[in-house]
Design a protein around this motif. Structure first.
Motif, mmCIF file in Angstrom:
data_model
loop_
_atom_site.group_PDB
_atom_site.id
_atom_site.type_symbol
_atom_site.label_atom_id
_atom_site.label_comp_id
_atom_site.label_asym_id
_atom_site.label_seq_id
_atom_site.Cartn_x
_atom_site.Cartn_y
_atom_site.Cartn_z
ATOM 1 N N LYS A 78 48.825 31.394 43.787
ATOM 2 C CA LYS A 78 49.843 32.393 44.106
ATOM 3 C C LYS A 78 50.095 33.323 42.926
ATOM 4 C CE LYS A 78 52.336 29.619 47.546
ATOM 5 N NZ LYS A 78 53.610 28.935 47.874
ATOM 6 N N GLU A 125 47.957 34.051 40.541
ATOM 7 C CA GLU A 125 46.789 34.918 40.382
ATOM 8 C C GLU A 125 46.838 36.075 41.386
ATOM 9 O OE1 GLU A 125 44.129 34.811 38.231
ATOM 10 O OE2 GLU A 125 45.205 33.277 37.115
ATOM 11 N N ALA A 126 47.229 35.770 42.610
ATOM 12 C CA ALA A 126 47.328 36.819 43.628
ATOM 13 C C ALA A 126 48.394 37.848 43.251
ATOM 14 C CB ALA A 126 47.640 36.196 44.993
ATOM 15 N N ALA A 127 49.510 37.367 42.709
ATOM 16 C CA ALA A 127 50.572 38.280 42.291
ATOM 17 C C ALA A 127 50.127 39.152 41.117
ATOM 18 C CB ALA A 127 51.823 37.480 41.915
ATOM 19 N N ASP A 154 47.067 40.047 40.544
ATOM 20 C CA ASP A 154 46.116 41.012 41.099
ATOM 21 C C ASP A 154 46.835 42.258 41.609
ATOM 22 O OD1 ASP A 154 43.919 39.462 40.525
ATOM 23 O OD2 ASP A 154 43.733 38.616 42.532
ATOM 24 N N LYS A 155 47.967 42.046 42.273
ATOM 25 C CA LYS A 155 48.732 43.175 42.792
ATOM 26 C C LYS A 155 49.384 43.970 41.663
ATOM 27 C CE LYS A 155 49.829 41.249 47.351
ATOM 28 N NZ LYS A 155 50.923 40.857 48.280
ATOM 29 N N MET A 156 49.851 43.258 40.663
ATOM 30 C CA MET A 156 50.557 43.896 39.555
ATOM 31 C C MET A 156 49.603 44.665 38.638
ATOM 32 S SD MET A 156 53.161 42.084 36.837
ATOM 33 C CE MET A 156 54.331 41.692 38.126
ATOM 34 N N PRO A 167 45.944 46.070 38.982
ATOM 35 C CA PRO A 167 44.712 46.351 39.720
ATOM 36 C C PRO A 167 43.463 46.319 38.845
ATOM 37 C CG PRO A 167 46.437 47.918 40.308
ATOM 38 C CD PRO A 167 46.936 47.145 39.138
ATOM 39 N N ARG A 175 42.549 44.160 36.929
ATOM 40 C CA ARG A 175 41.952 42.818 36.924
ATOM 41 C C ARG A 175 40.722 42.744 37.828
ATOM 42 N NH1 ARG A 175 44.824 37.893 36.199
ATOM 43 N NH2 ARG A 175 44.266 37.281 38.324
ATOM 44 N N LYS A 176 40.705 43.581 38.865
ATOM 45 C CA LYS A 176 39.596 43.566 39.813
ATOM 46 C C LYS A 176 38.592 44.681 39.561
ATOM 47 C CE LYS A 176 41.545 41.066 43.711
ATOM 48 N NZ LYS A 176 41.685 41.054 45.184
ATOM 49 N N SER A 190 37.090 50.796 49.509
ATOM 50 C CA SER A 190 37.757 49.543 49.151
ATOM 51 C C SER A 190 37.289 49.025 47.794
ATOM 52 C CB SER A 190 37.508 48.482 50.230
ATOM 53 O OG SER A 190 36.162 48.015 50.211
#
Length: 467
Positions: free
Chosen positions: A52, A54-56, A58-60, A62, A64-65, A204
């Motif tokens: 959870k 890590e997912a948060a 990722d949103k905070m 970008p 990171r991706k 995407s």
């Protein structure tokens, strides 16, 4: 009130400050011990909470991706000269760019476009909308006899029985434009539908200059850049690593085979294609992979060539040796014929990859020590906070380096803590040279404590010598 009573009250009042002082000291000792014990018994985030967090993050963040990123130190000078006008080579694990030349020039990808089709098809297989063993109907538009002039083909013909897996092999080995048409029409319903999905996929992935207008790469209106093509290839290999072994590393492919023919076409005499391509094709053809570095360049296991007049000779290439995997893209390679073009692609691809293996090796800080930390927390509602890496602390380091890891983490934190806030860093060093710095961020929140607790914790910190 009697004099005895007055004396008792006076004595009690005299001892009250001492009592309060002793009580406060006891509170401070208990508070300090509680924090120390909590930190000592604390554990890193459980797997579900970590996911959870890590997912948060990722949103905070970008970034990171991000599929590609600049190397945080100066790379060795290139010891080669490329004939291709534009090129790039990146670390497949981390996306760090090792070398680039005109990497943002917009160029038609030619048959490298087929990689977008292959990935889109494999996504349908992954989600159960298609299967590799299913038979794909061949509309007349997909027959080799109806392909544009000078198309690369796998020689699909009227009446043939072909599976999705065979068409993917035909795309990767023979670079068949007929196979690209067959898959676009059968799995997506129409070319327009495929175009829509392919461009949505590009957006995407953050590919802003990549445009797909048809599935084969025959059109010069398909567009990309070496940087965006390398980013796409990195994503493709990460999501579908088996595609390299199953499709892109195949050196030879024979089609059509006996099982691909309807009964009436079996046993016929060998065909002569010198006067054109007929609708019905029953003669088997042995295709050699258009990537001529397979079996030649050590570690090469993909990925795709491309050529039209407007693009020159293109090559998306990947190799793996030990822990290292590199991805390169060369575009607008010279050549007045296929032989010259192949020679240039092979020469440039070999130069890029051999240079990368000679000058770099992979390094991941996680293999050399702790990358998650628990820090005491004072003046706050929680007694400790967990810190983790904002992004993975891995990068290609110079081959001659002796990398070490240094953690810059606070002894303690105080007051309000915000999720995702930076509170330290992890550094990768080569002697005194900084190769990479990666932020440590809080992976949980904590509100500030009330004023009494904050003042008490200030006293504890001064007693520890931390203030």
């Amino acid at each position: 009130m009697s004099s005895a009573k007055k004396r008792q009250l006076t004595n009690a009042a005299a001892f009250l400050p001492l009592f309060l002082a002793i009580s406060f000291a006891a509170f401070l000792l208990c508070r300090a011990a509680m924090i120390d014990k909590a930190v000592q018994s604390a554990r890193l985030l459980p797997a579900d909470q970590k996911a959870k967090a890590e997912a948060a993050l990722d949103k905070m963040f970008p970034e990171r991706k991000a599929l590609l990123r600049a190397l945080p130190y100066a790379a060795p000078a290139a010891s080669f000269t490329l004939s291709a006008e534009a090129a790039i080579i990146v670390d497949a694990k981390t996306g760090f760019v090792l070398y680039e030349k005109n990497a943002d020039e917009v160029i038609p990808p030619a048959s490298m476009t087929k990689l977008f089709l292959m990935r889109s098809v494999l996504e349908k297989v992954k989600c159960g909308e298609a299967s590799l063993g299913q038979t794909i109907p061949l509309r007349p538009e997909s027959w080799a006899s109806n392909a544009p002039p000078q198309s690369s083909l796998m020689f699909l013909g009227k009446g043939q029985i072909v599976t999705l897996e065979e068409l993917l092999c035909g795309l990767s080995v023979a670079s068949g434009n007929d196979a690209a048409m067959a898959l676009a029409l059968s799995l997506f319903g129409s070319m327009d539908n495929f175009i829509k999905e392919a461009n949505e996929l590009s957006r995407s992935l953050g590919l802003k200059k990549t445009v797909i207008v048809e599935s084969s790469g025959y059109s010069e209106n398909n567009l990309t850049t070496p940087r965006e093509m390398a980013a796409f290839c990195r994503s493709y290999i990460y999501e579908y690593p088996d595609a390299l072994k199953k499709f892109h590393s195949i050196k030879n492919f024979v089609y059509p085979k006996e099982q691909n023919l309807p009964p009436e076409q079996k046993g016929r005499t060998r065909q002569d294609f010198s006067k054109g391509i007929p609708e019905e094709i029953w003669t088997p053809i042995d295709f050699e992979n258009t990537n001529k570095l397979l079996g030649v360049l050590p570690g090469c296991d993909g990925i795709k060539t491309g050529h039209i007049i407007e693009s020159g000779y293109n090559l998306a290439l990947t190799t793996r040796r030990g822990e290292e995997r590199w991805i390169s893209v060369t575009m607008k390679g010279p050549g007045s014929n296929m032989r010259e073009g192949d020679m240039g692609r092979c020469r440039d691809g070999t130069a890029l990859h051999e240079w990368a293996y000679k000058n770099f090796r992979s390094f991941d800080a996680a293999a050399f020590g702790q990358t998650e930390f628990i820090v005491p927390l004072y003046g706050s509602e929680r007694t400790f906070v967990r810190l983790a890496l904002k992004e993975k602390a891995a990068l290609p380091v110079p081959a001659s380096a002796a990398p070490t890891v240094r953690v810059v983490s606070p002894k303690f934190l105080f007051g309000k803590i915000d999720f995702g806030q930076e509170y330290g860093s992890l550094e990768i060093l080569d002697g005194g040279r900084l190769l990479g710095k990666f932020a440590l961020v809080a992976v949980e929140d904590s509100r500030a404590a009330n004023q009494f607790v904050q003042r008490s914790d200030e006293i504890i910190l001064r007693a520890k010598g931390w203030r």
